[in-house]
Design a protein around this motif. Structure first.
Motif, short mmCIF file in Angstrom:
data_model
loop_
_atom_site.label_atom_id
_atom_site.label_comp_id
_atom_site.label_asym_id
_atom_site.label_seq_id
_atom_site.Cartn_x
_atom_site.Cartn_y
_atom_site.Cartn_z
N MET A 32 0.84 -1.17 0.00
CA MET A 32 0.00 0.00 0.00
C MET A 32 0.89 1.24 0.00
N PRO A 33 0.64 2.19 -0.93
CA PRO A 33 1.48 3.38 -0.97
C PRO A 33 1.26 4.25 0.26
N GLU A 34 2.33 4.92 0.62
CA GLU A 34 2.25 5.81 1.79
C GLU A 34 1.44 7.05 1.42
N ALA A 35 0.55 7.45 2.31
CA ALA A 35 -0.28 8.63 2.08
C ALA A 35 0.58 9.88 2.26
N THR A 36 0.49 10.76 1.30
CA THR A 36 1.21 12.02 1.40
C THR A 36 0.21 13.15 1.21
N SER A 37 0.53 14.26 1.77
CA SER A 37 -0.33 15.41 1.56
C SER A 37 0.53 16.54 1.00
N LYS A 38 0.00 17.20 -0.01
CA LYS A 38 0.71 18.32 -0.60
C LYS A 38 0.30 19.58 0.15
N PRO A 39 1.25 20.44 0.44
CA PRO A 39 0.85 21.69 1.08
C PRO A 39 0.03 22.53 0.12
N LEU A 40 -0.95 23.21 0.65
CA LEU A 40 -1.77 24.08 -0.18
C LEU A 40 -0.97 25.32 -0.55
N PRO A 41 -1.13 25.79 -1.78
CA PRO A 41 -0.44 27.03 -2.12
C PRO A 41 -0.97 28.17 -1.25
N ILE A 42 -0.11 29.15 -1.01
CA ILE A 42 -0.52 30.27 -0.18
C ILE A 42 -1.72 30.97 -0.79
N ASN A 43 -1.74 31.10 -2.12
CA ASN A 43 -2.85 31.74 -2.80
C ASN A 43 -3.26 30.90 -3.99
N PRO A 44 -4.22 29.99 -3.82
CA PRO A 44 -4.62 29.13 -4.93
C PRO A 44 -5.34 29.89 -6.04
N PHE A 45 -5.74 31.14 -5.80
CA PHE A 45 -6.49 31.89 -6.80
C PHE A 45 -5.59 32.74 -7.69
N GLY A 46 -4.34 32.96 -7.32
CA GLY A 46 -3.45 33.83 -8.08
C GLY A 46 -3.68 35.29 -7.72
N GLY A 47 -2.78 36.18 -8.15
CA GLY A 47 -2.94 37.60 -7.91
C GLY A 47 -2.51 38.01 -6.51
N GLU A 48 -2.89 39.21 -6.14
CA GLU A 48 -2.61 39.73 -4.81
C GLU A 48 -3.70 39.26 -3.85
N THR A 49 -3.32 38.98 -2.63
CA THR A 49 -4.31 38.51 -1.65
C THR A 49 -4.41 39.46 -0.47
N TYR A 50 -5.61 39.51 0.06
CA TYR A 50 -5.92 40.36 1.21
C TYR A 50 -6.82 39.55 2.13
#
Length: 153
Positions: free
Chosen positions: A1-19
């Motif tokens: 069974m493959p080991e479960a891994t989790s990818k970190p979420l990008p800081i801003n999945p929407f792109g552009g400047e965030t507020y």
């Protein structure tokens, strides 16, 4: 069974400047969020999106205020040249009532706000905030110009 891994979420999945804005769950939260988004759209020269954004953010924040016990309402805004995406997070679950609200008929006194969001937004949705924030719900919408179809498949 493959080991479960989790990818970190990008800081801003929407792109552009965030507020971000974090509000106490009070009756004034919708007005504060509306004014925050209006200011961001003015500064980013998205004047044509202001009216629709004010309606949508008011609806989503008001729903979080009225229908969840969350102590804080979190508003995340991502602004690009073409679009703006607003995500509102609260500590309420994604309830079946959220989807039922889309089927609200004209005879119902309430529940038509998300139909309004759906009619104004390019896209919208609701999901959980994932394993980083279990139990937190996010309702989001994107406003802006549709990407032109250039005929490529």
């Amino acid at each position: 069974m493959p080991e479960a891994t989790s990818k970190p979420l990008p800081i801003n999945p929407f792109g552009g400047e965030t507020y971000r804005l974090t509000l106490p769950n009070t009756a004034s939260a919708a007005k504060l969020a509306r004014d925050f988004v209006t200011s961001l759209l003015g500064v980013s020269r998205h004047h044509d999106l202001v009216d629709d954004a004010r309606v949508c953010v008011t609806e989503v924040v008001t729903n979080a205020h009225r229908h969840t016990p969350t102590p804080l309402i979190r508003v995340h805004v991502a602004v690009t040249n073409q679009r703006v995406t607003v995500a509102v997070a609260d500590d309420g679950p994604v309830a079946p009532q959220l989807l039922c609200a889309l089927r609200a008929g004209p005879e119902r006194e309430g529940g038509r706000g998300l139909m309004l969001v759906e009619s104004l937004a390019l896209a919208w949705g609701a999901n959980t905030a994932g394993e980083q924030h279990p139990g937190r719900k996010v309702v989001w919408f994107t406003l802006g110009r549709p990407v032109p179809d250039d005929g490529r498949a």
